[in-house]
Design a protein around this motif. Structure first.
Motif, PDB file in Angstrom:
ATOM      1  N   HIS A  71       4.552   7.356   2.589  1.00  0.00           N
ATOM      2  CA  HIS A  71       4.630   6.101   3.345  1.00  0.00           C
ATOM      3  C   HIS A  71       4.363   4.933   2.402  1.00  0.00           C
ATOM      4  O   HIS A  71       3.556   5.040   1.463  1.00  0.00           O
ATOM      5  CB  HIS A  71       3.591   6.070   4.469  1.00  0.00           C
ATOM      6  N   TYR A  72       5.034   3.812   2.669  1.00  0.00           N
ATOM      7  CA  TYR A  72       4.772   2.555   1.983  1.00  0.00           C
ATOM      8  C   TYR A  72       4.614   1.473   3.052  1.00  0.00           C
ATOM      9  O   TYR A  72       5.432   1.395   3.981  1.00  0.00           O
ATOM     10  CB  TYR A  72       5.913   2.182   1.040  1.00  0.00           C
ATOM     11  N   ILE A  73       3.563   0.677   2.904  1.00  0.00           N
ATOM     12  CA  ILE A  73       3.317  -0.402   3.862  1.00  0.00           C
ATOM     13  C   ILE A  73       3.150  -1.693   3.080  1.00  0.00           C
ATOM     14  O   ILE A  73       2.300  -1.787   2.186  1.00  0.00           O
ATOM     15  CB  ILE A  73       2.057  -0.128   4.701  1.00  0.00           C
TER      16      ILE A  73
ATOM     17  N   ARG B 130      -1.533   9.913   6.834  1.00  0.00           N
ATOM     18  CA  ARG B 130      -2.959  10.247   6.729  1.00  0.00           C
ATOM     19  C   ARG B 130      -3.637   9.270   5.793  1.00  0.00           C
ATOM     20  O   ARG B 130      -3.231   9.118   4.632  1.00  0.00           O
ATOM     21  CB  ARG B 130      -3.140  11.677   6.218  1.00  0.00           C
ATOM     22  N   LEU B 131      -4.654   8.609   6.285  1.00  0.00           N
ATOM     23  CA  LEU B 131      -5.367   7.611   5.490  1.00  0.00           C
ATOM     24  C   LEU B 131      -6.475   8.291   4.691  1.00  0.00           C
ATOM     25  O   LEU B 131      -7.356   8.941   5.255  1.00  0.00           O
ATOM     26  CB  LEU B 131      -5.961   6.530   6.401  1.00  0.00           C
ATOM     27  N   LYS B 132      -6.429   8.143   3.391  1.00  0.00           N
ATOM     28  CA  LYS B 132      -7.470   8.702   2.540  1.00  0.00           C
ATOM     29  C   LYS B 132      -8.699   7.792   2.541  1.00  0.00           C
ATOM     30  O   LYS B 132      -8.641   6.652   3.006  1.00  0.00           O
ATOM     31  CB  LYS B 132      -6.928   8.889   1.122  1.00  0.00           C
ATOM     32  N   GLY B 133      -9.759   8.303   1.967  1.00  0.00           N
ATOM     33  CA  GLY B 133     -11.034   7.595   2.062  1.00  0.00           C
ATOM     34  C   GLY B 133     -11.044   6.200   1.468  1.00  0.00           C
ATOM     35  O   GLY B 133     -11.753   5.317   1.951  1.00  0.00           O
ATOM     36  N   HIS B 134     -10.247   5.976   0.402  1.00  0.00           N
ATOM     37  CA  HIS B 134     -10.307   4.694  -0.283  1.00  0.00           C
ATOM     38  C   HIS B 134      -9.434   3.626   0.375  1.00  0.00           C
ATOM     39  O   HIS B 134      -9.465   2.468  -0.029  1.00  0.00           O
ATOM     40  CB  HIS B 134      -9.851   4.874  -1.730  1.00  0.00           C
ATOM     41  N   ILE B 135      -8.648   3.981   1.379  1.00  0.00           N
ATOM     42  CA  ILE B 135      -7.701   3.043   1.988  1.00  0.00           C
ATOM     43  C   ILE B 135      -8.420   2.098   2.940  1.00  0.00           C
ATOM     44  O   ILE B 135      -9.261   2.514   3.741  1.00  0.00           O
ATOM     45  CB  ILE B 135      -6.585   3.807   2.726  1.00  0.00           C
ATOM     46  N   ASP B 136      -8.077   0.822   2.834  1.00  0.00           N
ATOM     47  CA  ASP B 136      -8.646  -0.205   3.707  1.00  0.00           C
ATOM     48  C   ASP B 136      -8.077  -0.046   5.117  1.00  0.00           C
ATOM     49  O   ASP B 136      -6.887  -0.257   5.343  1.00  0.00           O
ATOM     50  CB  ASP B 136      -8.325  -1.589   3.155  1.00  0.00           C
ATOM     51  N   ARG B 137      -8.910   0.324   6.072  1.00  0.00           N
ATOM     52  CA  ARG B 137      -8.456   0.541   7.440  1.00  0.00           C
ATOM     53  C   ARG B 137      -8.016  -0.747   8.122  1.00  0.00           C
ATOM     54  O   ARG B 137      -7.366  -0.709   9.173  1.00  0.00           O
ATOM     55  CB  ARG B 137      -9.569   1.161   8.272  1.00  0.00           C
TER      56      ARG B 137
ATOM     57  N   PHE C   7      -3.179   0.125  11.833  1.00  0.00           N
ATOM     58  CA  PHE C   7      -2.571   1.439  11.635  1.00  0.00           C
ATOM     59  C   PHE C   7      -2.294   2.159  12.948  1.00  0.00           C
ATOM     60  O   PHE C   7      -1.360   2.945  13.043  1.00  0.00           O
ATOM     61  CB  PHE C   7      -3.469   2.313  10.746  1.00  0.00           C
ATOM     62  N   ARG C   8      -3.113   1.910  13.962  1.00  0.00           N
ATOM     63  CA  ARG C   8      -2.906   2.617  15.226  1.00  0.00           C
ATOM     64  C   ARG C   8      -1.583   2.254  15.882  1.00  0.00           C
ATOM     65  O   ARG C   8      -1.085   3.002  16.726  1.00  0.00           O
ATOM     66  CB  ARG C   8      -4.059   2.312  16.180  1.00  0.00           C
ATOM     67  N   LYS C   9      -1.023   1.140  15.510  1.00  0.00           N
ATOM     68  CA  LYS C   9       0.266   0.735  16.066  1.00  0.00           C
ATOM     69  C   LYS C   9       1.441   1.315  15.284  1.00  0.00           C
ATOM     70  O   LYS C   9       2.582   1.184  15.713  1.00  0.00           O
ATOM     71  CB  LYS C   9       0.370  -0.788  16.091  1.00  0.00           C
ATOM     72  N   LEU C  10       1.161   1.938  14.158  1.00  0.00           N
ATOM     73  CA  LEU C  10       2.224   2.564  13.374  1.00  0.00           C
ATOM     74  C   LEU C  10       2.436   3.985  13.908  1.00  0.00           C
ATOM     75  O   LEU C  10       1.930   4.957  13.367  1.00  0.00           O
ATOM     76  CB  LEU C  10       1.848   2.596  11.886  1.00  0.00           C
TER      77      LEU C  10
ATOM     78  N   LEU D 210       0.857  -1.178   0.000  1.00  0.00           N
ATOM     79  CA  LEU D 210       0.000   0.000   0.000  1.00  0.00           C
ATOM     80  C   LEU D 210       0.897   1.232   0.000  1.00  0.00           C
ATOM     81  O   LEU D 210       1.846   1.317   0.771  1.00  0.00           O
ATOM     82  CB  LEU D 210      -0.874   0.002   1.265  1.00  0.00           C
ATOM     83  N   LYS D 211       0.623   2.165  -0.893  1.00  0.00           N
ATOM     84  CA  LYS D 211       1.409   3.390  -0.928  1.00  0.00           C
ATOM     85  C   LYS D 211       0.519   4.572  -0.569  1.00  0.00           C
ATOM     86  O   LYS D 211      -0.645   4.642  -0.956  1.00  0.00           O
ATOM     87  CB  LYS D 211       2.044   3.603  -2.301  1.00  0.00           C
ATOM     88  N   ILE D 212       1.094   5.481   0.190  1.00  0.00           N
ATOM     89  CA  ILE D 212       0.384   6.681   0.626  1.00  0.00           C
ATOM     90  C   ILE D 212       1.149   7.890   0.111  1.00  0.00           C
ATOM     91  O   ILE D 212       2.317   8.091   0.459  1.00  0.00           O
ATOM     92  CB  ILE D 212       0.259   6.730   2.153  1.00  0.00           C
ATOM     93  N   GLU D 213       0.506   8.663  -0.739  1.00  0.00           N
ATOM     94  CA  GLU D 213       1.113   9.853  -1.319  1.00  0.00           C
ATOM     95  C   GLU D 213       0.266  11.068  -0.962  1.00  0.00           C
ATOM     96  O   GLU D 213      -0.900  10.945  -0.608  1.00  0.00           O
ATOM     97  CB  GLU D 213       1.220   9.722  -2.842  1.00  0.00           C
ATOM     98  N   SER D 214       0.874  12.218  -1.070  1.00  0.00           N
ATOM     99  CA  SER D 214       0.137  13.449  -0.808  1.00  0.00           C
ATOM    100  C   SER D 214       0.824  14.600  -1.520  1.00  0.00           C
ATOM    101  O   SER D 214       1.971  14.483  -1.957  1.00  0.00           O
ATOM    102  CB  SER D 214       0.066  13.727   0.694  1.00  0.00           C
ATOM    103  N   LYS D 215       0.123  15.679  -1.608  1.00  0.00           N
ATOM    104  CA  LYS D 215       0.685  16.871  -2.240  1.00  0.00           C
ATOM    105  C   LYS D 215       1.827  17.416  -1.391  1.00  0.00           C
ATOM    106  O   LYS D 215       1.757  17.419  -0.163  1.00  0.00           O
ATOM    107  CB  LYS D 215      -0.422  17.915  -2.382  1.00  0.00           C
ATOM    108  N   ASP D 216       2.880  17.864  -2.048  1.00  0.00           N
ATOM    109  CA  ASP D 216       3.988  18.492  -1.348  1.00  0.00           C
ATOM    110  C   ASP D 216       3.467  19.763  -0.673  1.00  0.00           C
ATOM    111  O   ASP D 216       2.976  20.666  -1.344  1.00  0.00           O
ATOM    112  CB  ASP D 216       5.105  18.837  -2.329  1.00  0.00           C
ATOM    113  N   PRO D 217       3.538  19.867   0.657  1.00  0.00           N
ATOM    114  CA  PRO D 217       2.960  21.042   1.333  1.00  0.00           C
ATOM    115  C   PRO D 217       3.628  22.346   0.946  1.00  0.00           C
ATOM    116  O   PRO D 217       3.015  23.412   1.045  1.00  0.00           O
ATOM    117  CB  PRO D 217       3.182  20.725   2.821  1.00  0.00           C
TER     118      PRO D 217
END
Length: 469
Positions: A170-172, A199-206, A211-214, A147-154
């Protein structure tokens, strides 16, 4: 050496069914490898309630392993865990980390986006999306789900032409009951490393992983750029911080607040000062701030942007050109007697000293081009903090009240600096609800909404508490 509960770049989680999965063989293998490494990998063992033991193993700069040993009656099923699975996890993690070392994301900001927006040097190098997809295919061929987590460069926030630009954060990857959490570090101005938050986006499988342990990467973080050393564990060549203790000590204090670039851009569209005088002052103030930061860092003294300097960072990501000084805050417990001599040696002579260590201490140093450095020392009470002020002509004392606050990192004028984490409360205490409106006429004894009288210095103490140079 490494305490139980430390945040880490990699967490290997063991999922148990009713507590029936044992880990004896894995535990013994890890202990033997660490002892045979003779310093290449350090470990510590912690006894916890419930008769469970934990082993934390340092693998490389971003990778730490956590293995669990369950009671003896549950060790029978440990034989099902193949050693190759653990080696595959280590290999994949180490390979990913080496790839991340090659990946430093750079951004470009043109002058039209506001003089206060910092600029990075160089260009983007490393892996493009095609190469990352190839890495994922390799991992999937090994049996991993990723699973990869990307976001806009702030830093590009508010720039419409680049609004679609995203960077990896992040990559998991998980394999059976194991998971690898990879946190991507990006190089920033000021020679430090930054990572984005998880930050988990809406489409990510919780339920993909717990995740709370990460814990690592839950919030954005900033770290000193570590010097790395190479070690070998199980035949794998790994990179770890040369000073791992310092790196671990940074983790709980690494929280980062980004400058509000979008609001700064709007402010500069509303009011911008690019006169020769403003440009010259900003240049001198930046050099003074950099010199002060180096001096205090050598002394090991924590400080943060205070008063008008903090307001300039928060409101416009820049130094306020009409402020005429640089303001820093220091907790009184961090005061050191050689501060004055250290600044003098750095070429900043003392301009005035008001108060004393026990009460309302304030120092001011003279920089070049008539730009001065003001340092305010903060005292803590039961429900608030305060710094003092002294009127030299009358000996009157003043007190400025602030709600309690903690410190976070930010980037300002190409430096990694501290600001109050509770920034808006800090700003409003000092400048009120109308802080967004520039005020060029400011009376330090009357204008701040948080100022109040604090008595008067006895004439017998004036020689000590009112020193002008």
């Amino acid at each position: 050496m490494f305490e139980q509960g430390r945040e880490s770049h990699i967490e290997i989680f063991e999922r148990t069914r009713r507590g029936s999965e044992g880990h004896c063989r894995l535990w013994d293998q890890c202990v033997r490898r660490c002892r045979s490494a003779k310093g290449s990998a350090r470990f510590s063992q912690h006894r916890l309630l419930g008769k469970q033991d934990y082993l934390r193993i340092q693998k490389d700069e971003t990778n730490w392993g956590t293995f669990t040993r369950q009671p003896r009656e549950h060790r029978r099923l440990m034989s099902r865990i193949n050693k190759n699975v653990i080696l595959a996890l280590l290999t994949l993690t180490s390979s990913a980390f080496l790839l991340f070392q090659l990946y430093y994301y750079k951004h470009y900001l043109s002058a039209k986006n506001g003089a206060g927006l910092s600029k990075s040097k160089g260009s983007q190098i490393g892996f493009d999306s095609i190469q990352w997809e190839g890495w994922f295919r390799i991992a999937e061929n090994m049996g991993f789900q990723c699973l990869k987590i990307e976001s806009k460069d702030p830093r590009l926030d508010g720039i419409d032409s680049l609004s679609g630009t995203e960077i990896p954060l992040h990559y998991i990857c998980k394999l059976a009951a194991h998971a690898i959490h990879l946190v991507v570090f990006h190089e920033r101005s000021g020679n430090y490393l930054w990572h984005g938050h998880l930050r988990l986006k809406g489409h990510i499988d919780r339920k993909f992983v717990p995740f709370r342990k990460l814990q690592f990467g839950r919030y954005p973080g900033a770290f000193d750029r570590p010097e790395l050393q190479q070690v070998t564990v199980d035949g794998l060549v790994l990179l770890i911080p040369k000073d791992p203790v310092h790196f671990l000590e940074e983790v709980p204090h690494s929280r980062f607040i980004e400058c509000r670039y979008k609001e700064a851009r709007a402010f500069f569209q509303y009011l911008d000062d690019n006169t020769v005088e403003a440009v010259a002052f900003r240049k001198s103030a930046k050099e003074l701030l950099q010199l002060a930061a180096r001096t205090l860092k050598k002394l090991g003294v924590r400080f943060w942007l205070s008063s008008g300097t903090c307001l300039g960072w928060y409101r416009q990501c820049n130094i306020i050109p009409y402020s005429k000084d640089v303001d820093l805050g220091i907790f009184i417990q961090d005061y050191k007697s050689d501060i004055i001599s250290a600044f003098h040696d750095a070429g900043l002579p003392l301009k005035h000293k008001f108060g004393k260590v026990e009460d309302s201490l304030e120092l001011s140093f003279q920089g070049k081009d008539d730009v001065k450095l003001d340092i305010f020392f903060f005292y803590e009470e039961n429900d608030h903090m305060w710094n003092g002020g002294t009127q030299a002509k009358t000996g009157k004392k003043f007190k400025y009240l602030f709600p309690k606050f903690t410190l976070c990192w930010t980037e300002f004028v190409d430096m990694k600096l501290h600001v109050p984490c509770e920034t808006i409360e800090y700003i409003e205490a000092n400048y009120g609800k109308t802080w967004k409106i520039p005020v060029k006429t400011w009376d330090w004894k009357r204008s701040p909404p948080n100022v109040q009288p604090n008595g008067i210095w006895p004439v017998s103490e004036w020689d000590e508490v009112i020193q002008l140079y």
